[in-house]
Design an enzyme around this catalytic site. Structure first.
Site, mmCIF file in Angstrom:
data_model
loop_
_atom_site.group_PDB
_atom_site.id
_atom_site.type_symbol
_atom_site.label_atom_id
_atom_site.label_comp_id
_atom_site.label_asym_id
_atom_site.label_seq_id
_atom_site.Cartn_x
_atom_site.Cartn_y
_atom_site.Cartn_z
ATOM 1 N N SER A 145 0.843 -1.200 0.000
ATOM 2 C CA SER A 145 0.000 0.000 0.000
ATOM 3 C C SER A 145 0.877 1.248 0.000
ATOM 4 O O SER A 145 1.999 1.229 0.527
ATOM 5 C CB SER A 145 -0.853 -0.006 1.279
ATOM 6 O OG SER A 145 -1.472 1.250 1.460
ATOM 7 N N TYR A 158 -0.474 -1.126 10.655
ATOM 8 C CA TYR A 158 -0.883 -1.607 9.322
ATOM 9 C C TYR A 158 0.123 -1.130 8.270
ATOM 10 O O TYR A 158 0.577 -1.915 7.434
ATOM 11 C CB TYR A 158 -2.281 -1.088 8.997
ATOM 12 C CG TYR A 158 -2.671 -1.212 7.544
ATOM 13 C CD1 TYR A 158 -3.093 -2.428 7.007
ATOM 14 C CD2 TYR A 158 -2.613 -0.105 6.685
ATOM 15 C CE1 TYR A 158 -3.442 -2.535 5.663
ATOM 16 C CE2 TYR A 158 -2.958 -0.211 5.348
ATOM 17 C CZ TYR A 158 -3.372 -1.431 4.838
ATOM 18 O OH TYR A 158 -3.710 -1.536 3.512
HETATM 19 N N1 LIG Z 1 -8.832 -0.695 0.010
HETATM 20 C C1 LIG Z 1 -7.840 0.152 -0.143
HETATM 21 O O1 LIG Z 1 -8.024 1.360 -0.294
HETATM 22 C C2 LIG Z 1 -6.418 -0.372 -0.171
HETATM 23 C C3 LIG Z 1 -5.376 0.525 -0.438
HETATM 24 C C4 LIG Z 1 -4.078 0.039 -0.503
HETATM 25 C C5 LIG Z 1 -3.825 -1.301 -0.315
HETATM 26 N N2 LIG Z 1 -4.845 -2.148 -0.044
HETATM 27 C C6 LIG Z 1 -4.551 -3.559 0.156
HETATM 28 O O2 LIG Z 1 -5.340 -4.311 -0.735
HETATM 29 C C7 LIG Z 1 -5.784 -5.512 -0.126
HETATM 30 C C8 LIG Z 1 -7.292 -5.607 -0.139
HETATM 31 O O3 LIG Z 1 -7.825 -4.541 0.549
HETATM 32 P P1 LIG Z 1 -9.239 -4.477 1.293
HETATM 33 O O4 LIG Z 1 -9.014 -4.423 2.748
HETATM 34 O O5 LIG Z 1 -9.913 -3.342 0.709
HETATM 35 O O6 LIG Z 1 -9.858 -5.866 1.134
HETATM 36 P P2 LIG Z 1 -10.845 -6.563 0.034
HETATM 37 O O7 LIG Z 1 -10.107 -7.068 -1.106
HETATM 38 O O8 LIG Z 1 -12.037 -5.715 -0.186
HETATM 39 O O9 LIG Z 1 -11.437 -7.760 0.941
HETATM 40 C C9 LIG Z 1 -10.789 -8.429 1.852
HETATM 41 C C10 LIG Z 1 -11.009 -9.904 1.506
HETATM 42 O O10 LIG Z 1 -10.144 -10.629 2.332
HETATM 43 C C11 LIG Z 1 -10.885 -11.495 3.175
HETATM 44 N N3 LIG Z 1 -10.181 -11.506 4.441
HETATM 45 C C12 LIG Z 1 -10.009 -10.482 5.300
HETATM 46 N N4 LIG Z 1 -9.339 -10.906 6.372
HETATM 47 C C13 LIG Z 1 -9.064 -12.218 6.180
HETATM 48 C C14 LIG Z 1 -8.432 -13.204 6.940
HETATM 49 N N5 LIG Z 1 -7.920 -12.941 8.153
HETATM 50 N N6 LIG Z 1 -8.323 -14.449 6.443
HETATM 51 C C15 LIG Z 1 -8.855 -14.746 5.235
HETATM 52 N N7 LIG Z 1 -9.480 -13.851 4.462
HETATM 53 C C16 LIG Z 1 -9.592 -12.600 4.943
HETATM 54 C C17 LIG Z 1 -12.305 -10.933 3.231
HETATM 55 O O11 LIG Z 1 -13.296 -11.922 3.467
HETATM 56 P P3 LIG Z 1 -13.676 -12.381 4.966
HETATM 57 O O12 LIG Z 1 -13.988 -11.116 5.701
HETATM 58 O O13 LIG Z 1 -14.841 -13.279 4.795
HETATM 59 O O14 LIG Z 1 -12.502 -13.096 5.514
HETATM 60 C C18 LIG Z 1 -12.421 -10.381 1.805
HETATM 61 O O15 LIG Z 1 -12.747 -11.413 0.909
HETATM 62 C C19 LIG Z 1 -5.196 -5.503 1.284
HETATM 63 O O16 LIG Z 1 -4.008 -6.250 1.304
HETATM 64 C C20 LIG Z 1 -4.908 -4.036 1.551
HETATM 65 O O17 LIG Z 1 -3.839 -3.862 2.443
HETATM 66 C C21 LIG Z 1 -6.139 -1.712 0.038
#
Ligand SMILES: NC(=O)c1ccc[n+]([C@@H]2O[C@H](COP(=O)([O-])OP(=O)(O)OC[C@H]3O[C@@H](n4cnc5c(N)ncnc54)[C@H](OP(=O)(O)O)[C@@H]3O)[C@@H](O)[C@H]2O)c1
Length: 261
Positions: A145, A158
Site C-alpha cells: 500500500s 498496518y
Molecule cells: N482498500 C484500499 O483502499 C487499499 C489501499 C491500498 C492497499 N490495499 C490492500 O489491498 C488488499 C485488499 O484490501 P481491502 O481491505 O480493501 O480488502 P478486500 O479485497 O475488499 O477484501 C478483503 C477480503 O479478504 C478477506 N479476508 C479479510 N481478512 C481475512 C483473513 N484474516 N483471512 C482470510 N481472508 C480474509 C475478506 O473476506 P472475509 O472477511 O470473509 O474473511 C475479503 O474477501 C489488502 O491487502 C490491503 O492492504 C487496500
C-alpha cells in the site's frame, strides 16, 4: 522471443487469499477470465461460496473455496497440507487494518496485524513455493500500500506491515528469478473496496476500482519487484519516497489518515 499467455506462464491454478469481495474478488474475476482454475480463501464461508457460485455462472473454470482465517497459522498449514492441486500463482490479498492511535489499539488488534499481514504472507508463500520451484515457474503477488511508503499515523502498525510486504517482495523477486518465479508487490493507493468505503468518507485523489487495480497488477507481474497502480499514485509514491523530506512525507500521510473512521 516466445510470448506466453499468463495462463501458460502461471496456470492452471491460482490461489487467492482474501477472495470473497473487493480487490480479492476482482483478482478472481480477472484470472477466471483468463481461464485460471481458482482456489479461493476467506473467513466467511457463505459469502465466499456465494461469490464463487456467481463466478461459476460466468466462467467455465474450476472453483474451489476454503474458509480459512489467514491469521490462524495452524489453519493455514492445514489448508496447504490438504491442497491436491499445484498452485502456479499466489495472490495474498487478505489484510487487517484497524484505524486509530497506536496507544488506543488493543494488544490483540496489534498482534492480529502481524498475524494476517506479516506472518500470513510469509507462511503461505513458503508453503506453496516448493511446488513452483519443482515446476520451474510460478508467480506471487503480495498486496502492499502507499500507506507503507512512510510512517502513517493512525495506521502505524498496518502501514508498517505493508512496508514489510513490499520489502519481502523485492527480496523474493531477485531470489526466485533463477527458479522462473515472478514476484511483485502491488503498492496500491485508495481502492473502492468495502473496507475502504467503511473507513473513508471522502474519495482520495487517484482512487481506483478493484477491477482496475487487479488488472493493472496482473499485467505488471514479471516486469519488476514493485508496482504502483495508477498514474496519480505513481507520482505520489515518487514524491513521498524520493523528493519529500521524510518528516514532510509523514505529515502529508497524517493529514490523509486524520479523517479515517
Ligand atoms: N482498500 C484500499 O483502499 C487499499 C489501499 C491500498 C492497499 N490495499 C490492500 O489491498 C488488499 C485488499 O484490501 P481491502 O481491505 O480493501 O480488502 P478486500 O479485497 O475488499 O477484501 C478483503 C477480503 O479478504 C478477506 N479476508 C479479510 N481478512 C481475512 C483473513 N484474516 N483471512 C482470510 N481472508 C480474509 C475478506 O473476506 P472475509 O472477511 O470473509 O474473511 C475479503 O474477501 C489488502 O491487502 C490491503 O492492504 C487496500
Amino acid at each position: 522471443m516466445v510470448l506466453y499467455t499468463m495462463l501458460e506462464k502461471y496456470g492452471p491454478y491460482a490461489l487467492i487469499a482474501g477472495a470473497s469481495e473487493g480487490l480479492g474478488a476482482a483478482y478472481a474475476e480477472s484470472l477466471a477470465g483468463r481461464g485460471f482454475n481458482l482456489v479461493l480463501l476467506a473467513r466467511r464461508k457463505e459469502k465466499l461460496e456465494a461469490f464463487a457460485a456467481e463466478l461459476g455462472k460466468k466462467y467455465s473454470v474450476e472453483l474451489v473455496t476454503h474458509a480459512v482465517d489467514m491469521g490462524d497459522l495452524e489453519a493455514v498449514k492445514a489448508f496447504a497440507g490438504s491442497l491436491n492441486v499445484q498452485i502456479g500463482l499466489l495472490v495474498y490479498n487478505a489484510a487487517y487494518a484497524p484505524v486509530g492511535l497506536f496507544k488506543d489499539l488493543e494488544e490483540e488488534q496489534l498482534m492480529r496485524i502481524a498475524a494476517v499481514n506479516v506472518r500470513g504472507p510469509l507462511a503461505l508463500t513458503r508453503l506453496v513455493l516448493p511446488k513452483m520451484i519443482e515446476r520451474g515457474k510460478g508467480g506471487v503477488i503480495l498486496m502492499s500500500s502507499l500507506a507503507g511508503t512512510q510512517g502513517s499515523p493512525r495506521l502505524a502498525g498496518y502501514a508498517a506491515s505493508k512496508a514489510f510486504n513490499a520489502i519481502l517482495a523485492e527480496g523474493l523477486w531477485e531470489e526466485l528469478k533463477p527458479c522462473g518465479i515472478d514476484v511483485i508487490a502491488s503498492c496500491a493507493g485508495a481502492i473502492l473496496t468495502p473496507g475502504y468505503n467503511q473507513a473513508q468518507a471522502a474519495r482520495a485523489p487517484g482512487t481506483l476500482s478493484p477491477a482496475q487495480v487487479a488488472e493493472k497488477t496482473l499485467k505488471a507481474l514479471g516486469k519488476g519487484p514493485v508496482f504502483v497502480p495508477g498514474g496519480i499514485n505513481k507520482l505520489a509514491r515518487f514524491f513521498l519516497m524520493r523528493l519529500a523530506p521524510r518528516k514532510f512525507a509523514i505529515k502529508i500521510m497524517s493529514a490523509n489518515t486524520r479523517s479515517l473512521n
